[in-house]
Motif scaffolding. Structure first.
Motif, mmCIF file in Angstrom:
data_model
loop_
_atom_site.group_PDB
_atom_site.id
_atom_site.type_symbol
_atom_site.label_atom_id
_atom_site.label_comp_id
_atom_site.label_asym_id
_atom_site.label_seq_id
_atom_site.Cartn_x
_atom_site.Cartn_y
_atom_site.Cartn_z
ATOM 1 N N ARG A 76 0.694 -1.264 0.022
ATOM 2 C CA ARG A 76 0.133 -0.037 0.014
ATOM 3 C C ARG A 76 0.826 1.395 -0.114
ATOM 4 O O ARG A 76 0.626 2.203 -0.747
ATOM 5 C CB ARG A 76 -1.006 0.013 1.238
ATOM 6 C CG ARG A 76 -2.027 -1.051 1.247
ATOM 7 C CD ARG A 76 -2.967 -1.002 2.251
ATOM 8 N NE ARG A 76 -4.046 -1.897 2.400
ATOM 9 C CZ ARG A 76 -4.950 -1.910 3.419
ATOM 10 N NH1 ARG A 76 -4.974 -1.057 4.415
ATOM 11 N NH2 ARG A 76 -5.748 -2.797 3.370
ATOM 12 N N ARG A 77 1.917 1.465 0.889
ATOM 13 C CA ARG A 77 2.779 2.561 0.863
ATOM 14 C C ARG A 77 3.420 2.685 -0.583
ATOM 15 O O ARG A 77 3.407 3.813 -0.900
ATOM 16 C CB ARG A 77 3.893 2.161 1.898
ATOM 17 C CG ARG A 77 4.721 3.273 2.188
ATOM 18 C CD ARG A 77 5.925 2.955 3.003
ATOM 19 N NE ARG A 77 6.757 3.968 3.534
ATOM 20 C CZ ARG A 77 8.013 4.228 2.590
ATOM 21 N NH1 ARG A 77 8.154 3.376 1.530
ATOM 22 N NH2 ARG A 77 8.829 5.331 2.960
ATOM 23 N N GLU A 78 3.870 1.685 -1.140
ATOM 24 C CA GLU A 78 4.681 1.830 -2.393
ATOM 25 C C GLU A 78 3.763 2.176 -3.491
ATOM 26 O O GLU A 78 3.962 2.844 -4.486
ATOM 27 C CB GLU A 78 5.261 0.358 -2.722
ATOM 28 C CG GLU A 78 6.533 0.176 -1.888
ATOM 29 C CD GLU A 78 7.020 -1.557 -1.720
ATOM 30 O OE1 GLU A 78 6.302 -2.134 -2.584
ATOM 31 O OE2 GLU A 78 8.021 -1.743 -0.965
ATOM 32 N N GLU A 79 2.227 1.648 -3.411
ATOM 33 C CA GLU A 79 1.178 2.233 -4.313
ATOM 34 C C GLU A 79 1.175 3.695 -4.033
ATOM 35 O O GLU A 79 0.857 4.529 -5.058
ATOM 36 C CB GLU A 79 0.188 1.297 -4.270
ATOM 37 C CG GLU A 79 -0.701 1.927 -5.260
ATOM 38 C CD GLU A 79 -2.029 0.836 -5.262
ATOM 39 O OE1 GLU A 79 -3.015 1.343 -5.745
ATOM 40 O OE2 GLU A 79 -2.061 -0.023 -4.322
ATOM 41 N N ARG A 80 1.049 4.147 -2.950
ATOM 42 C CA ARG A 80 0.765 5.396 -2.518
ATOM 43 C C ARG A 80 1.870 6.530 -3.075
ATOM 44 O O ARG A 80 1.787 7.558 -3.331
ATOM 45 C CB ARG A 80 0.479 5.670 -1.040
ATOM 46 C CG ARG A 80 0.398 7.019 -0.445
ATOM 47 C CD ARG A 80 -0.616 7.920 -1.076
ATOM 48 N NE ARG A 80 -0.624 9.255 -0.444
ATOM 49 C CZ ARG A 80 -0.119 10.136 -1.344
ATOM 50 N NH1 ARG A 80 0.665 9.843 -2.430
ATOM 51 N NH2 ARG A 80 -0.063 11.478 -0.995
ATOM 52 N N PHE A 81 3.259 5.897 -3.005
ATOM 53 C CA PHE A 81 4.278 6.789 -2.954
ATOM 54 C C PHE A 81 4.847 6.363 -4.302
ATOM 55 O O PHE A 81 6.111 6.027 -4.323
ATOM 56 C CB PHE A 81 5.190 6.869 -1.916
ATOM 57 C CG PHE A 81 4.748 7.526 -0.763
ATOM 58 C CD1 PHE A 81 4.153 8.739 -0.904
ATOM 59 C CD2 PHE A 81 4.551 6.921 0.359
ATOM 60 C CE1 PHE A 81 3.618 9.619 0.366
ATOM 61 C CE2 PHE A 81 3.913 7.627 1.595
ATOM 62 C CZ PHE A 81 3.745 8.792 1.380
ATOM 63 N N ALA A 82 4.242 5.847 -5.522
ATOM 64 C CA ALA A 82 4.816 5.348 -6.616
ATOM 65 C C ALA A 82 5.680 6.549 -7.322
ATOM 66 O O ALA A 82 6.519 6.065 -7.993
ATOM 67 C CB ALA A 82 3.790 4.738 -7.391
ATOM 68 N N ASP A 83 5.345 7.674 -7.184
ATOM 69 C CA ASP A 83 6.107 8.798 -7.646
ATOM 70 C C ASP A 83 7.245 9.092 -6.789
ATOM 71 O O ASP A 83 7.044 9.914 -5.539
ATOM 72 C CB ASP A 83 5.202 9.969 -7.776
ATOM 73 C CG ASP A 83 5.971 11.127 -8.556
ATOM 74 O OD1 ASP A 83 7.165 11.141 -8.366
ATOM 75 O OD2 ASP A 83 5.326 11.892 -9.053
ATOM 76 N N ALA A 84 8.329 8.667 -7.102
ATOM 77 C CA ALA A 84 9.384 8.706 -6.136
ATOM 78 C C ALA A 84 10.009 9.997 -5.814
ATOM 79 O O ALA A 84 10.558 10.434 -4.915
ATOM 80 C CB ALA A 84 10.757 7.931 -6.716
ATOM 81 N N SER B 101 2.757 6.522 4.899
ATOM 82 C CA SER B 101 3.690 5.439 5.294
ATOM 83 C C SER B 101 2.832 4.479 6.147
ATOM 84 O O SER B 101 3.411 3.222 6.137
ATOM 85 C CB SER B 101 4.686 6.381 5.908
ATOM 86 O OG SER B 101 5.289 7.251 4.933
ATOM 87 N N ALA B 102 2.055 4.820 6.928
ATOM 88 C CA ALA B 102 1.244 3.884 7.877
ATOM 89 C C ALA B 102 0.537 2.982 7.318
ATOM 90 O O ALA B 102 0.497 1.922 7.454
ATOM 91 C CB ALA B 102 0.804 4.636 8.959
#
Length: 472
Positions: free
Chosen positions: A36-44, A260-261
């Motif tokens: 979920r976190r990686e999907e949320r912050f897919a834009d590095a 992040s959570a």
């Protein structure tokens, strides 16, 4: 990991490693958090921008902390919030108990608060004859089990829905079910009665805004909002590093905390508490008290490097990516703050002489530092605390024992073999030929409980390249 960990910690770790059911549950939850976190912050680039902003906000706030705390107290008092200062955990508990007793409080409800776990508030109040009820679903389940939290975000990440179904059947007399919706409904049905009857509400604080004297509380279920608005008295408990300068600093912190959570774009509920109920208002508490806890943080703040641990926003991302936490879970640490951040923060709060074992619960892989949205260099802080946990005599503080003579000899041989090429080649060759025949004794047996025995190549890289050249 240090071999000289104290026995209770070693026992908790071994029990966690052998509990395959809990490890499987934890693995699923942590994998879900990561995805979920990686999907949320897919834009590095977006994540890097938010992270840089959050790091700067928290660093600036820590640099200005004494002034911000004074400003916050003045503005909070103007808003009608009564501020109390506690130097130690025991003092914080005593202040809260005094407030409850003066108010004549009979029914206490609690929103999720990690600082209250740090002070042992529930244990303290129960010993005095009160029984606070945790109202966040995971915390409520944990309280029924009488267990410490297993994670700062998901305190029951080690339990399956079947575990919860059996627990509710036993403790709440509910018909057994492992349907998550029905389990949540069963918990909410019980908690509604507690909300209606409560006259004291206790909560934590996510952020405190100095410029306005306001408290910011973040959650997903609504239990914190209920706990802070329904009872006549609201008592908030906050560690002193939660203060930020202004509301303009809040957006990046909220975006990083929720993303992040749990991978959300924003929290479901953000409550801003400026003070008690006004004369023309029909709801809200008639009294709002805030207890600000130091508990060693002033001492941490004085160290320019270690103060970085106080930048933490309690998102739990470092735990989600830590291979050690994934294996043993939060309860094995014996600390209210588990995982990498707990291994940095708790030894400083409790003292290395008491919890100098915790920094050794790490592989130093750096995944925690890379995941941290507040930019805390967790790996380097763990390395420093490891160094400080050893005296010149080789005593690991917190372990209660000195390093064994055999360990000192082993590490001396390791040092020599890794600084002298000839010895390195010789050692590698011996291990490659004979380690597979070594019995599983001592530390090797402990290592292989949940791992394969280490295997070394029979030939090193130089030997393989020479053989390839000769074949040509």
């Amino acid at each position: 990991m240090s071999k000289r960990l104290p026995d209770p910690l070693r026992e908790r770790i071994q029990a966690a490693l052998l509990n395959e059911e809990q490890r499987a549950c934890r693995k699923r939850v942590l994998a879900d958090f990561r995805s979920r976190r990686e999907e949320r912050f897919a834009d590095a680039a977006e994540f890097a921008r938010l992270r840089a902003m959050a790091r700067e906000i928290k660093r600036r706030a820590l640099h200005m902390l004494p002034d911000l705390l004074q400003q916050f107290e003045e503005n909070a008092a103007k808003n009608g919030i009564m501020v109390h200062w506690a130097e130690t955990a025991g003092e914080a508990n005593e202040i809260i108990w005094t407030l409850i007793r003066k108010h004549g409080g009979k029914k206490i409800i609690k929103g999720k608060s990690m600082v209250s776990e740090e002070t042992g508030l529930n244990i303290n109040l129960t010993a005095k004859g009160a029984r606070p009820v945790e109202t966040e679903t995971g915390e409520f389940i944990r309280q029924l089990c009488n267990e410490p939290p297993a994670h700062v975000v998901s305190s029951i990440c080690h339990k399956s829905r079947q575990d919860v179904g059996r627990l509710f059947e036993k403790k709440l007399n509910s018909p057994y079910t492992d349907d998550i919706d029905r389990l949540c409904q069963s918990a909410q049905k019980v908690l509604r009665g507690h909300f209606r009857e409560a006259d004291i509400g206790i909560s934590g604080v996510n952020f405190a805004v100095a410029s306005s004297g306001a408290l910011v509380l973040v959650e997903n279920e609504g239990n914190v909002r209920m706990s802070s608005t329904l009872p006549d008295m609201h008592i908030a408990l906050m560690s002193l590093e939660k203060v930020i300068p202004d509301f303009s600093d809040l957006p990046p912190l909220l975006l990083l905390l929720s993303g992040s959570a749990t991978g959300q774009r924003a929290p479901a509920y953000v409550s801003v508490i400026r003070g008690p109920r006004g004369a023309q208002e029909k709801d809200g508490p008639r009294q709002v008290h805030l207890v600000i806890l130091d508990n060693g943080r002033s001492r941490i703040l004085a160290d320019r490097e270690l103060r970085q641990a106080l930048q933490c926003i309690r998102c739990g991302a470092c735990m989600n990516y830590c291979p050690v936490f994934g294996r043993i879970g939060g309860q094995a640490y014996g600390s209210p703050y588990p995982g990498p951040i707990g291994s940095v923060l708790w030894p400083q709060i409790q003292g290395l002489h008491r919890r100098g074992d915790l920094p050794f619960l790490s592989t130093l892989c750096g995944a925690c530092a890379e995941a941290c949205p507040a930019g805390i260099p967790l790996q380097s802080l763990l390395e420093r605390l490891r160094d400080e946990a050893h005296t010149s005599q080789g005593v690991v503080r917190g372990s209660g024992s000195a390093r064994r003579p055999g360990e000192s000899v082993f590490w001396r041989i390791w040092e020599l073999s890794h600084t002298r090429p000839v010895l390195n080649t010789l050692t590698g060759g011996i291990l490659g030929k004979f380690l597979r025949f070594a019995p599983r004794l001592g530390s090797l047996r402990a290592w292989t409980i949940c791992r394969s025995k280490p295997r070394f190549a029979r030939k090193n890289l130089h030997q393989m390249l020479r053989k390839r050249r000769n074949q040509k």
